[in-house]
Design a protein around this motif. Structure first.
Motif, PDB file in Angstrom:
ATOM      1  N   GLY A 130      14.536   7.848  10.800  1.00  0.00           N
ATOM      2  CA  GLY A 130      13.256   8.280  11.359  1.00  0.00           C
ATOM      3  C   GLY A 130      12.047   7.596  10.760  1.00  0.00           C
ATOM      4  O   GLY A 130      10.924   8.093  10.877  1.00  0.00           O
ATOM      5  N   HIS A 131      12.266   6.431  10.128  1.00  0.00           N
ATOM      6  CA  HIS A 131      11.106   5.705   9.593  1.00  0.00           C
ATOM      7  C   HIS A 131      10.108   5.466  10.730  1.00  0.00           C
ATOM      8  O   HIS A 131      10.503   5.301  11.887  1.00  0.00           O
ATOM      9  CB  HIS A 131      11.572   4.373   8.990  1.00  0.00           C
ATOM     10  CG  HIS A 131      10.484   3.681   8.238  1.00  0.00           C
ATOM     11  ND1 HIS A 131       9.522   2.934   8.875  1.00  0.00           N
ATOM     12  CD2 HIS A 131      10.178   3.666   6.922  1.00  0.00           C
ATOM     13  CE1 HIS A 131       8.680   2.466   7.960  1.00  0.00           C
ATOM     14  NE2 HIS A 131       9.049   2.895   6.775  1.00  0.00           N
ATOM     15  N   SER A 132       8.832   5.412  10.388  1.00  0.00           N
ATOM     16  CA  SER A 132       7.810   5.317  11.448  1.00  0.00           C
ATOM     17  C   SER A 132       8.010   4.093  12.339  1.00  0.00           C
ATOM     18  O   SER A 132       7.703   4.127  13.529  1.00  0.00           O
ATOM     19  CB  SER A 132       6.407   5.304  10.847  1.00  0.00           C
ATOM     20  OG  SER A 132       6.032   4.013  10.509  1.00  0.00           O
ATOM     21  N   ALA A 171      -1.053   5.219   7.054  1.00  0.00           N
ATOM     22  CA  ALA A 171      -1.087   4.800   5.645  1.00  0.00           C
ATOM     23  C   ALA A 171      -0.007   3.775   5.310  1.00  0.00           C
ATOM     24  O   ALA A 171       0.000   3.230   4.213  1.00  0.00           O
ATOM     25  CB  ALA A 171      -0.932   6.029   4.745  1.00  0.00           C
ATOM     26  N   ILE A 172       0.897   3.506   6.264  1.00  0.00           N
ATOM     27  CA  ILE A 172       2.023   2.620   5.943  1.00  0.00           C
ATOM     28  C   ILE A 172       1.630   1.162   6.100  1.00  0.00           C
ATOM     29  O   ILE A 172       1.262   0.723   7.186  1.00  0.00           O
ATOM     30  CB  ILE A 172       3.245   2.935   6.838  1.00  0.00           C
ATOM     31  CG1 ILE A 172       3.703   4.381   6.610  1.00  0.00           C
ATOM     32  CG2 ILE A 172       4.390   1.972   6.546  1.00  0.00           C
ATOM     33  CD1 ILE A 172       4.822   4.814   7.528  1.00  0.00           C
ATOM     34  N   GLY A 173       1.683   0.447   4.997  1.00  0.00           N
ATOM     35  CA  GLY A 173       1.403  -0.990   5.005  1.00  0.00           C
ATOM     36  C   GLY A 173      -0.028  -1.339   5.342  1.00  0.00           C
ATOM     37  O   GLY A 173      -0.350  -2.486   5.670  1.00  0.00           O
ATOM     38  N   TYR A 219       7.346  12.347   3.716  1.00  0.00           N
ATOM     39  CA  TYR A 219       6.132  12.437   4.543  1.00  0.00           C
ATOM     40  C   TYR A 219       5.420  11.094   4.460  1.00  0.00           C
ATOM     41  O   TYR A 219       4.983  10.669   3.386  1.00  0.00           O
ATOM     42  CB  TYR A 219       5.211  13.560   4.054  1.00  0.00           C
ATOM     43  CG  TYR A 219       3.853  13.511   4.734  1.00  0.00           C
ATOM     44  CD1 TYR A 219       3.754  13.568   6.133  1.00  0.00           C
ATOM     45  CD2 TYR A 219       2.681  13.373   3.998  1.00  0.00           C
ATOM     46  CE1 TYR A 219       2.527  13.484   6.764  1.00  0.00           C
ATOM     47  CE2 TYR A 219       1.439  13.299   4.628  1.00  0.00           C
ATOM     48  CZ  TYR A 219       1.367  13.353   6.011  1.00  0.00           C
ATOM     49  OH  TYR A 219       0.157  13.265   6.637  1.00  0.00           O
ATOM     50  N   GLU A 220       5.356  10.411   5.611  1.00  0.00           N
ATOM     51  CA  GLU A 220       4.723   9.097   5.659  1.00  0.00           C
ATOM     52  C   GLU A 220       3.734   9.046   6.821  1.00  0.00           C
ATOM     53  O   GLU A 220       4.135   8.768   7.970  1.00  0.00           O
ATOM     54  CB  GLU A 220       5.779   8.018   5.898  1.00  0.00           C
ATOM     55  CG  GLU A 220       6.758   7.844   4.777  1.00  0.00           C
ATOM     56  CD  GLU A 220       7.222   6.405   4.721  1.00  0.00           C
ATOM     57  OE1 GLU A 220       6.991   5.766   3.699  1.00  0.00           O
ATOM     58  OE2 GLU A 220       7.776   5.914   5.711  1.00  0.00           O
ATOM     59  N   PRO A 221       2.448   9.350   6.560  1.00  0.00           N
ATOM     60  CA  PRO A 221       1.477   9.237   7.642  1.00  0.00           C
ATOM     61  C   PRO A 221       1.441   7.797   8.140  1.00  0.00           C
ATOM     62  O   PRO A 221       1.321   6.864   7.339  1.00  0.00           O
ATOM     63  CB  PRO A 221       0.151   9.647   6.989  1.00  0.00           C
ATOM     64  CG  PRO A 221       0.377   9.663   5.515  1.00  0.00           C
ATOM     65  CD  PRO A 221       1.849   9.713   5.268  1.00  0.00           C
TER      66      PRO A 221
END
Ligand SMILES: O=C(CO)COP(=O)(O)O
Length: 235
Positions: free
Chosen positions: A79-81, A156-158, A151-153
């Motif tokens: 389920g990674h974004s 905010a990723i990369g 929890y990875e908004p």
């Protein structure tokens, strides 16, 4: 599709020469899983970045949990974004993948998180609770010890934009309360909820001070020697 870069040789030496105070898991692209599992000591876990929802069949290009276990790997990120937003994986598919991976004996790191427009329109909770429900519906009570929630908004990723410690803590508390109300108090208390999204050596200590942030899912900074500081953020 994070690569293995020369900086990692330096990182590898530092990690291997230090006594690990935290659980560290390295998640290379699928094609390198076996090499990385053979190269790293058993004190460092290895995770696949994805896997499929059934054990066998005509699914060209997919990797089953059984294949991942065949090369000695024990964890999968699901389920990674980028799986959700670039490859269009639905909540339902991610839930099915989680259920099958756990049944097949893998540990799972299950990612959830809202997009910028979802946060800005006040829908963060609705989104992360919906994603969490699709996953938890597939987890049996005795499988929770093999689950980590990340929890990875998405914003905010990369991107270099980290959620502030207060923003991350606020959502982690809400996720824990959701687990308490919808699964059990025990699961809410014991399940690790880690944060991901532009974690660096500069911001990791402040984030790690928050009571409900139990670890990190690190992308860019894991390819730099600074990663050791992130591993030791709690010290
Ligand atoms: O989810 C992540 C990597 O897959 C997080 O990436 P960054 O730490 O580079 O933002």
């Amino acid at each position: 599709m994070h690569g293995i870069e020369p900086a990692n040789l330096h990182l590898e030496r530092q990690i291997l020469s230090s006594t690990l105070s935290q659980e560290v898991v390295c998640a290379p692209p699928t094609i390198y899983l076996e090499h990385v599992r053979k190269t790293l000591p058993s004190s460092v876990g290895v995770a696949a970045q994805n896997c499929y929802k059934v054990s066998k069949g005509a699914f060209t290009g997919e990797t089953s949990p059984a294949m991942i276990k065949d090369v000695g790997v024990e964890v999968a990120i699901l389920g990674h974004s980028e799986r959700r937003n670039v490859f269009g994986e639905s909540d339902e598919l991610i839930g099915a993948k989680a259920g099958h991976a756990l049944k097949a004996g893998l540990k799972v790191i299950l990612c959830i998180g809202e997009k910028l427009e979802e946060r800005e329109s006040g829908n963060t909770e609705e989104v992360v609770f919906r994603q969490l429900k699709a996953i938890t519906d597939n987890i049996k009570p005795d499988q929770w010890q093999n689950v980590v929630i990340a929890y990875e908004p998405v914003w905010a990723i990369g991107t270099g934009k980290t959620a502030s410690p207060a923003q991350a803590q606020e959502i982690h508390v809400k996720l824990r309360k959701w687990l308490n109300d919808n699964v059990s108090a025990d699961v809410a208390q014991k399940t690790r909820i880690i944060y991901g999204g532009s974690v660096t050596a500069d911001n990791c200590r402040e984030l790690a001070r928050e009571g409900d942030i139990d670890g990190f899912l690190v992308g860019g900074a894991s390819l730099k020697p600074d990663f050791v500081q992130i591993v030791n953020a709690r010290q």
